[in-house]
Design a protein around this motif. Sequence first.
Motif, mmCIF file in Angstrom:
data_model
loop_
_atom_site.group_PDB
_atom_site.id
_atom_site.type_symbol
_atom_site.label_atom_id
_atom_site.label_comp_id
_atom_site.label_asym_id
_atom_site.label_seq_id
_atom_site.Cartn_x
_atom_site.Cartn_y
_atom_site.Cartn_z
ATOM 1 N N GLN A 1 10.438 -1.494 2.503
ATOM 2 C CA GLN A 1 9.723 -1.576 3.779
ATOM 3 C C GLN A 1 8.587 -0.564 3.792
ATOM 4 O O GLN A 1 8.749 0.585 3.398
ATOM 5 C CB GLN A 1 10.670 -1.315 4.947
ATOM 6 N N THR A 2 7.436 -1.026 4.261
ATOM 7 C CA THR A 2 6.228 -0.201 4.247
ATOM 8 C C THR A 2 6.304 0.855 5.337
ATOM 9 O O THR A 2 6.512 0.532 6.497
ATOM 10 C CB THR A 2 4.993 -1.085 4.482
ATOM 11 N N ASN A 3 6.083 2.113 4.958
ATOM 12 C CA ASN A 3 6.083 3.158 5.963
ATOM 13 C C ASN A 3 4.684 3.322 6.564
ATOM 14 O O ASN A 3 3.725 2.690 6.139
ATOM 15 C CB ASN A 3 6.593 4.484 5.384
ATOM 16 N N ALA A 4 4.593 4.186 7.549
ATOM 17 C CA ALA A 4 3.336 4.322 8.296
ATOM 18 C C ALA A 4 2.192 4.786 7.406
ATOM 19 O O ALA A 4 1.058 4.323 7.543
ATOM 20 C CB ALA A 4 3.534 5.293 9.460
ATOM 21 N N SER A 5 2.455 5.711 6.475
ATOM 22 C CA SER A 5 1.384 6.208 5.613
ATOM 23 C C SER A 5 0.866 5.122 4.686
ATOM 24 O O SER A 5 -0.335 5.036 4.415
ATOM 25 C CB SER A 5 1.885 7.396 4.786
ATOM 26 N N ALA A 6 1.774 4.267 4.212
ATOM 27 C CA ALA A 6 1.340 3.167 3.360
ATOM 28 C C ALA A 6 0.510 2.164 4.157
ATOM 29 O O ALA A 6 -0.465 1.603 3.652
ATOM 30 C CB ALA A 6 2.538 2.483 2.725
ATOM 31 N N LEU A 7 0.907 1.937 5.410
ATOM 32 C CA LEU A 7 0.127 1.036 6.256
ATOM 33 C C LEU A 7 -1.284 1.577 6.461
ATOM 34 O O LEU A 7 -2.257 0.826 6.443
ATOM 35 C CB LEU A 7 0.811 0.854 7.613
ATOM 36 N N GLU A 8 -1.386 2.873 6.658
ATOM 37 C CA GLU A 8 -2.697 3.478 6.833
ATOM 38 C C GLU A 8 -3.539 3.320 5.570
ATOM 39 O O GLU A 8 -4.748 3.062 5.628
ATOM 40 C CB GLU A 8 -2.542 4.960 7.181
ATOM 41 N N GLN A 9 -2.900 3.435 4.410
ATOM 42 C CA GLN A 9 -3.617 3.234 3.150
ATOM 43 C C GLN A 9 -4.127 1.802 3.043
ATOM 44 O O GLN A 9 -5.253 1.550 2.611
ATOM 45 C CB GLN A 9 -2.704 3.555 1.969
ATOM 46 N N VAL A 10 -3.296 0.857 3.464
ATOM 47 C CA VAL A 10 -3.705 -0.549 3.437
ATOM 48 C C VAL A 10 -4.931 -0.753 4.318
ATOM 49 O O VAL A 10 -5.890 -1.431 3.935
ATOM 50 C CB VAL A 10 -2.543 -1.454 3.892
ATOM 51 N N ARG A 11 -4.930 -0.134 5.508
ATOM 52 C CA ARG A 11 -6.072 -0.286 6.412
ATOM 53 C C ARG A 11 -7.343 0.280 5.785
ATOM 54 O O ARG A 11 -8.421 -0.286 5.927
ATOM 55 C CB ARG A 11 -5.766 0.406 7.748
ATOM 56 N N ARG A 12 -7.205 1.410 5.083
ATOM 57 C CA ARG A 12 -8.380 2.017 4.460
ATOM 58 C C ARG A 12 -8.935 1.137 3.344
ATOM 59 O O ARG A 12 -10.135 1.118 3.091
ATOM 60 C CB ARG A 12 -8.026 3.399 3.899
ATOM 61 N N GLU A 13 -8.059 0.394 2.695
ATOM 62 C CA GLU A 13 -8.481 -0.428 1.561
ATOM 63 C C GLU A 13 -8.942 -1.816 1.969
ATOM 64 O O GLU A 13 -9.334 -2.614 1.123
ATOM 65 C CB GLU A 13 -7.335 -0.546 0.550
ATOM 66 N N ARG A 14 -8.877 -2.128 3.274
ATOM 67 C CA ARG A 14 -9.258 -3.465 3.721
ATOM 68 C C ARG A 14 -10.719 -3.775 3.430
ATOM 69 O O ARG A 14 -11.107 -4.925 3.371
ATOM 70 C CB ARG A 14 -9.001 -3.603 5.228
ATOM 71 N N GLY A 15 -11.528 -2.763 3.261
ATOM 72 C CA GLY A 15 -12.942 -2.997 2.990
ATOM 73 C C GLY A 15 -13.186 -3.630 1.644
ATOM 74 O O GLY A 15 -14.279 -4.158 1.402
ATOM 75 N N ASN A 16 -12.220 -3.571 0.765
ATOM 76 C CA ASN A 16 -12.366 -4.192 -0.551
ATOM 77 C C ASN A 16 -11.189 -5.122 -0.796
ATOM 78 O O ASN A 16 -10.185 -4.746 -1.411
ATOM 79 C CB ASN A 16 -12.439 -3.123 -1.646
ATOM 80 N N PRO A 17 -11.275 -6.354 -0.305
ATOM 81 C CA PRO A 17 -10.142 -7.272 -0.397
ATOM 82 C C PRO A 17 -9.744 -7.587 -1.831
ATOM 83 O O PRO A 17 -8.585 -7.902 -2.099
ATOM 84 C CB PRO A 17 -10.641 -8.531 0.324
ATOM 85 N N GLN A 18 -10.691 -7.493 -2.750
ATOM 86 C CA GLN A 18 -10.356 -7.809 -4.136
ATOM 87 C C GLN A 18 -9.300 -6.844 -4.675
ATOM 88 O O GLN A 18 -8.494 -7.221 -5.531
ATOM 89 C CB GLN A 18 -11.615 -7.777 -5.005
#
Length: 579
Positions: free
Chosen positions: A60-77
């Motif tokens: 299960q994804t924790n909050a810090s990992a979710l934040e990392q995902v949000r930061r990486e959304r700018g590069n979907p590739q």
Amino acid sequence: MACMSRVWRRGSGFAARLRQQDCACSRLAAFSVRYYSTKTAPHIPGMEYQDAIWTLNTLQTNASALEQVRRERGNPQLQLQAMRGFLERAGLKVEELDHLNIIHVTGTKGKGSTCAFTEQILRSYGFHTGFYSSPHLVQVRERIRINGQPIGKELFTKYFWQVYGRLDETKEAHGGTMPAYFRFLTILAFHVFLQEKVDLAVIEVGIGGAYDCTNIIRRPWVCGISSLGIDHTQILGDTIEKIAWQKGGIFKTGVPAFTVKQPEDAMVVLRDRAKEISCPLRVCPELASYQTDCGPLHLGLAGEHQRSNASLALQLSHTWLQRRCLPDNSFPPNADESTAVLPAALFKPCPIMVKGLADTEWPGRNQTLKHGEVTYFLDGAHTMRSMQACVHWFREIAAQHERNASGPVARVLLFNATGERDSAAMLKLLVPCHFDFAVFCPNITDANTSCNADQKNYNVSVENMVTRCLDNERSWRLHRSSGDDDDGTQLLIKDSLPLVSEKKADTLVFPSILCALQWITQGRDPVLADPDKMVLAVKPSIAAKAAPLRDAAEIHVLITGSLHLVGGTLKHLHPASSK
């Protein structure tokens, strides 16, 4: 503040007990990874499935990992590249997914129902279907269905360890990385569908579209977009245009796509996305426009909003069947970019399609359950638009039931909301339903159950869940009393964390779903009156407040705001669903 301080001091025991239960089950998961082979299913009788679920929960994804995902959304590739890497580590190739003949569906509201309609129609033709959806209500294996049924525990366990084992064996060579919860389940679903040799797979997007891990699919047979609205704004954006751009990310070059009618701003974005990708996009007609030999179409799912979902499902299944039977049949391209998106072609649904729509079942969405003198109305609405639809459905169906009641009816709301959703705004929509009681609880099925692994959520603390319930209770009282706030919040159950406003008898907060249901039903539901279900002692003053529930001829309960709340409720109301 002094009141809240007392609450947390007296409620700390409840939170501590839950944390101890989590630690015990975490140790069980660690034991399983250490001693079980990850290449094959474990062989300890009675533990195989639960052990797989506890191991899954470690992803299960924790909050810090979710934040990392949000930061990486700018590069979907990067997101899709990571998904491809995990897929290959699990022994699969992206090219293999082309053989699943996929129907890919996204949307804000109704995408799950659209998938359910579509899968039922094509299964009615005799096709061997796969269906991947989220979230689950009671058991995680509900997310992966073969021929409309959740895969069995033995099958889930076998395939789980096959996939988990391959990923676990290769993680050291990849920086110790493992896919997060939803990403893993997506890989598992693809593996199951390939191993079970389905004729087609209906795939529901998790969140958004463009960056969703299901969008690793290269060549779906057809794509669909259900009703769009505002949700998951931290990930998808805070305007309908930004959300439409994300949803249109599932379009593929030359692959036909359909959408229900959308707000004008959203439709413009979808049109532009389709042209950019060279995807032929069409708008579904109203359901009433379809002509049949048997009169108006009847749907297995209740609610006026299901009609657009059914029309989308008809177009998706019809297009899939055309490709299956006429593989050289090409879909006409979009018209000149200066024109609006063209309407989808009308056709006459055959009797199999008509029966498929009528036979569709999708629990937890506009669902009614009658248990003796208690009737439950369950709907997992969790956005403003879906709550508006829920209120319309409930007022209509509840009025029908009240007309047939043998006497006075007590009306109760059981509510919870999670994440970033505007629960205060949703509650405001529910006020005109005139509930006698508004009850709030976290998505904890039973505070005394130690290992309910399928419904564990490690991303949110117990304290945060209960704080959210208190906020919801306060919002409801503000809506009802025009700002008459109350500092008299006191404990409801001895040595526990639930709260109740002493000045407003119609609002209560309980520590778990089971506690809430037992108080609401007052022993009048034979399923909840099972002696095996522990009943917590309630203060006499709170028991006295339930007099209207005991005196009413019937009790009508609307359960809404969260699919997880609905799922936890169904676990208790329909015990077979958790076996």
